[in-house]
Design a protein around this motif. Structure first.
Motif, PDB file in Angstrom:
ATOM      1  N   MET A 283       0.990  -1.023   0.091  1.00  0.00           N
ATOM      2  CA  MET A 283       0.145  -0.075   0.040  1.00  0.00           C
ATOM      3  C   MET A 283       0.885   1.176  -0.105  1.00  0.00           C
ATOM      4  O   MET A 283       2.020   1.352   0.480  1.00  0.00           O
ATOM      5  CB  MET A 283      -1.074  -0.003   1.188  1.00  0.00           C
ATOM      6  N   VAL A 284       0.372   2.369  -0.778  1.00  0.00           N
ATOM      7  CA  VAL A 284       1.161   3.426  -0.699  1.00  0.00           C
ATOM      8  C   VAL A 284       1.156   4.091   0.757  1.00  0.00           C
ATOM      9  O   VAL A 284       0.579   3.946   1.461  1.00  0.00           O
ATOM     10  CB  VAL A 284       0.700   4.292  -1.970  1.00  0.00           C
ATOM     11  N   GLU A 285       2.068   5.101   0.606  1.00  0.00           N
ATOM     12  CA  GLU A 285       2.139   5.772   2.219  1.00  0.00           C
ATOM     13  C   GLU A 285       2.099   7.387   1.892  1.00  0.00           C
ATOM     14  O   GLU A 285       2.377   7.881   0.970  1.00  0.00           O
ATOM     15  CB  GLU A 285       3.630   5.225   2.750  1.00  0.00           C
ATOM     16  N   VAL A 286       2.319   7.803   3.051  1.00  0.00           N
ATOM     17  CA  VAL A 286       2.271   9.483   3.208  1.00  0.00           C
ATOM     18  C   VAL A 286       3.684   9.647   2.918  1.00  0.00           C
ATOM     19  O   VAL A 286       4.638   9.089   3.700  1.00  0.00           O
ATOM     20  CB  VAL A 286       1.801   9.738   4.569  1.00  0.00           C
ATOM     21  N   MET A 287       4.053  10.772   2.238  1.00  0.00           N
ATOM     22  CA  MET A 287       5.227  11.105   1.830  1.00  0.00           C
ATOM     23  C   MET A 287       5.396  12.510   2.444  1.00  0.00           C
ATOM     24  O   MET A 287       5.053  13.368   1.968  1.00  0.00           O
ATOM     25  CB  MET A 287       5.631  11.211   0.243  1.00  0.00           C
ATOM     26  N   LYS A 288       6.442  12.621   3.303  1.00  0.00           N
ATOM     27  CA  LYS A 288       7.009  13.914   3.959  1.00  0.00           C
ATOM     28  C   LYS A 288       8.045  14.524   2.827  1.00  0.00           C
ATOM     29  O   LYS A 288       8.763  13.801   2.191  1.00  0.00           O
ATOM     30  CB  LYS A 288       7.779  13.748   5.204  1.00  0.00           C
TER      31      LYS A 288
ATOM     32  N   ILE B 113      -0.215  11.528  11.118  1.00  0.00           N
ATOM     33  CA  ILE B 113      -1.327  11.336  10.258  1.00  0.00           C
ATOM     34  C   ILE B 113      -1.022   9.579  10.221  1.00  0.00           C
ATOM     35  O   ILE B 113      -0.185   9.084   9.852  1.00  0.00           O
ATOM     36  CB  ILE B 113      -1.008  11.676   8.634  1.00  0.00           C
ATOM     37  N   GLU B 114      -2.202   8.915  10.512  1.00  0.00           N
ATOM     38  CA  GLU B 114      -2.422   7.606  10.656  1.00  0.00           C
ATOM     39  C   GLU B 114      -3.102   7.262   9.214  1.00  0.00           C
ATOM     40  O   GLU B 114      -4.079   8.008   8.707  1.00  0.00           O
ATOM     41  CB  GLU B 114      -3.485   6.866  11.529  1.00  0.00           C
ATOM     42  N   THR B 115      -2.998   6.073   8.676  1.00  0.00           N
ATOM     43  CA  THR B 115      -3.560   5.508   7.612  1.00  0.00           C
ATOM     44  C   THR B 115      -4.250   4.263   8.142  1.00  0.00           C
ATOM     45  O   THR B 115      -4.059   3.698   9.014  1.00  0.00           O
ATOM     46  CB  THR B 115      -2.637   5.618   6.274  1.00  0.00           C
ATOM     47  N   SER B 116      -5.064   3.711   7.179  1.00  0.00           N
ATOM     48  CA  SER B 116      -5.806   2.523   7.225  1.00  0.00           C
ATOM     49  C   SER B 116      -4.757   1.237   7.070  1.00  0.00           C
ATOM     50  O   SER B 116      -5.368   0.116   7.559  1.00  0.00           O
ATOM     51  CB  SER B 116      -7.005   2.351   6.579  1.00  0.00           C
ATOM     52  N   ASP B 117      -3.622   1.544   6.726  1.00  0.00           N
ATOM     53  CA  ASP B 117      -2.567   0.508   6.878  1.00  0.00           C
ATOM     54  C   ASP B 117      -2.149   0.261   8.072  1.00  0.00           C
ATOM     55  O   ASP B 117      -1.150   1.315   8.521  1.00  0.00           O
ATOM     56  CB  ASP B 117      -1.732   0.676   5.718  1.00  0.00           C
ATOM     57  N   GLU B 118      -2.431  -0.639   8.890  1.00  0.00           N
ATOM     58  CA  GLU B 118      -2.034  -1.019  10.395  1.00  0.00           C
ATOM     59  C   GLU B 118      -0.666  -1.210  10.167  1.00  0.00           C
ATOM     60  O   GLU B 118       0.011  -1.364  11.189  1.00  0.00           O
ATOM     61  CB  GLU B 118      -2.725  -1.869  10.787  1.00  0.00           C
TER      62      GLU B 118
ATOM     63  N   ARG C 248      -8.580   6.038   4.136  1.00  0.00           N
ATOM     64  CA  ARG C 248      -9.050   6.630   5.107  1.00  0.00           C
ATOM     65  C   ARG C 248      -7.882   7.029   6.053  1.00  0.00           C
ATOM     66  O   ARG C 248      -6.968   6.117   6.359  1.00  0.00           O
ATOM     67  CB  ARG C 248      -9.982   5.702   6.274  1.00  0.00           C
ATOM     68  N   CYS C 249      -7.797   8.253   6.502  1.00  0.00           N
ATOM     69  CA  CYS C 249      -6.752   8.757   7.207  1.00  0.00           C
ATOM     70  C   CYS C 249      -7.134   9.501   8.771  1.00  0.00           C
ATOM     71  O   CYS C 249      -8.572  10.007   8.628  1.00  0.00           O
ATOM     72  CB  CYS C 249      -5.819   9.814   6.383  1.00  0.00           C
ATOM     73  N   ARG C 250      -6.374   9.745   9.637  1.00  0.00           N
ATOM     74  CA  ARG C 250      -6.846  10.419  10.652  1.00  0.00           C
ATOM     75  C   ARG C 250      -5.334  11.404  11.129  1.00  0.00           C
ATOM     76  O   ARG C 250      -4.403  10.721  11.326  1.00  0.00           O
ATOM     77  CB  ARG C 250      -7.093   9.526  11.834  1.00  0.00           C
ATOM     78  N   MET C 251      -5.745  12.738  11.215  1.00  0.00           N
ATOM     79  CA  MET C 251      -4.612  13.677  11.843  1.00  0.00           C
ATOM     80  C   MET C 251      -4.961  13.572  13.292  1.00  0.00           C
ATOM     81  O   MET C 251      -5.876  14.146  13.608  1.00  0.00           O
ATOM     82  CB  MET C 251      -4.902  14.883  10.909  1.00  0.00           C
TER      83      MET C 251
END
Length: 322
Positions: free
Chosen positions: A1-6, A282-287, A308-311
């Motif tokens: 799964m793709v990820e958040v990129m800083k 930032i959390e994603t749905s990928d545990e 789905r994400c959660r800040m």
């Protein structure tokens, strides 16, 4: 799964810049002045670099070229449509104007430049220039340039922290001294300078003016009323949200998180989170992936379809998408 990129930004040392981006926003860029940081950019004049994960050390431009699906279905031409910046104006910027897409593509082989400013901070009495006080003509402007009286034709507006300004192509404008903004714009670097206060650069040379091109694209009618009006803020448990701007190129929302804010990044568009103040994650749905931690001054690219994400945290941020 793709990820958040800083993202790691690119710095620009324009002569009007200051030092706040390094001192207050943690930018480890060793240039002085540090006028702008291009936080999320694929433009050839300054490409941001990915700071984490699978693509660490690669430019965002290269990754998006390999994975255009990360942009989402709304990015119809397969290119990131925005360029996102922090701007620290210690001194006045030049009086300038940007062309629209049609003119810029024909004459500069780039996009035009529609932009939006969110004022992060402003010293007392700070101002900006936005359009003309009355109708003008090229002849009036040329005479004013020769006599040093251009200022009497320009609309000058006092600005305050939290103000928002939408700047369409053709609008003559300038950010004033003592103003710090987040700028969201088309992916373009086309600027036509009209007046630069006869300043010289570090080599003792005056910067080039582009009067003839400027008058070709400039709206010479009376500027619209851009006085600030109350904005609708929606309150949720743990956060608040307000829409700052929506145009054909981008949508910008301000999010104030006190506990948590849930949102989805759909297949239709990427999202960019730009942290203006505070810290969070930032959390994603990928545990299997750890949350992406971030702080004031940092910017993240969230690929389309990440879901789905959660800040979480204590955060003031801008969220941008197309």
């Amino acid at each position: 799964m793709v990820e958040v990129m800083k993202l790691e930004p690119v710095g620009k040392d324009y002569l009007w810049g200051g030092t706040r981006l390094r001192e207050e926003y943690g930018k480890k860029i060793d240039i002085t002045p540090l006028a702008e940081t291009w936080e999320c950019s694929v433009h050839p004049d300054g490409k941001s670099v990915i700071a984490n994960g699978e693509y660490k050390g690669r430019t965002l431009a290269d990754v998006l070229k390999e994975h255009p699906e990360y942009l989402g279905s709304k990015a119809s031409n397969g290119e990131l449509p925005v360029l996102i910046k922090f701007i620290d104006a210690k001194k006045d910027l030049s009086v300038q104007v940007h062309p629209d897409d049609k003119y810029a593509r024909a004459h500069e082989h780039q996009n035009g430049k529609t932009e939006m400013w969110y004022v992060i901070d402003a010293v007392e009495g700070a101002s900006l220039i936005y359009g003309f006080r009355h109708n003008v003509t090229p002849e009036i402007l040329r005479k004013a340039m020769g006599t040093g009286t251009l200022g009497k034709h320009l609309q000058k507006i006092e600005v305050h922290k939290g103000d928002v300004y939408y700047v369409p192509p053709g609008t003559v404008h300038a950010i004033g001294a003592g103003v710090m903004v987040a700028e969201i714009q088309e992916s373009s670097n086309v600027t036509y300078r009209v007046y630069d206060y006869d300043r010289v650069d570090k080599n003792g040379m005056k910067r080039e003016l582009h009067f003839d091109k400027a008058v070709n694209v400039m709206d010479m009618s009376i500027a619209p009323d851009v006085s600030q009006k109350p904005r609708m803020v929606r309150y949720y448990p743990g956060c608040s949200r307000e829409l700052l701007c929506r145009c054909k190129y981008f949508e910008v929302e301000r999010v104030q998180v006190t506990k948590g804010s849930s949102f989805s990044v759909m297949h239709s568009s990427f999202q960019v989170v730009m942290c203006l103040d505070g810290y969070g994650e930032i959390e994603t749905s990928d545990e299997d992936r750890k949350p992406m931690r971030f702080q004031k001054g940092e910017t993240m690219f969230l690929p389309a379809g990440i879901g789905r994400c959660r800040m979480l945290g204590d955060v003031e941020a801008l969220k941008i998408r197309c």
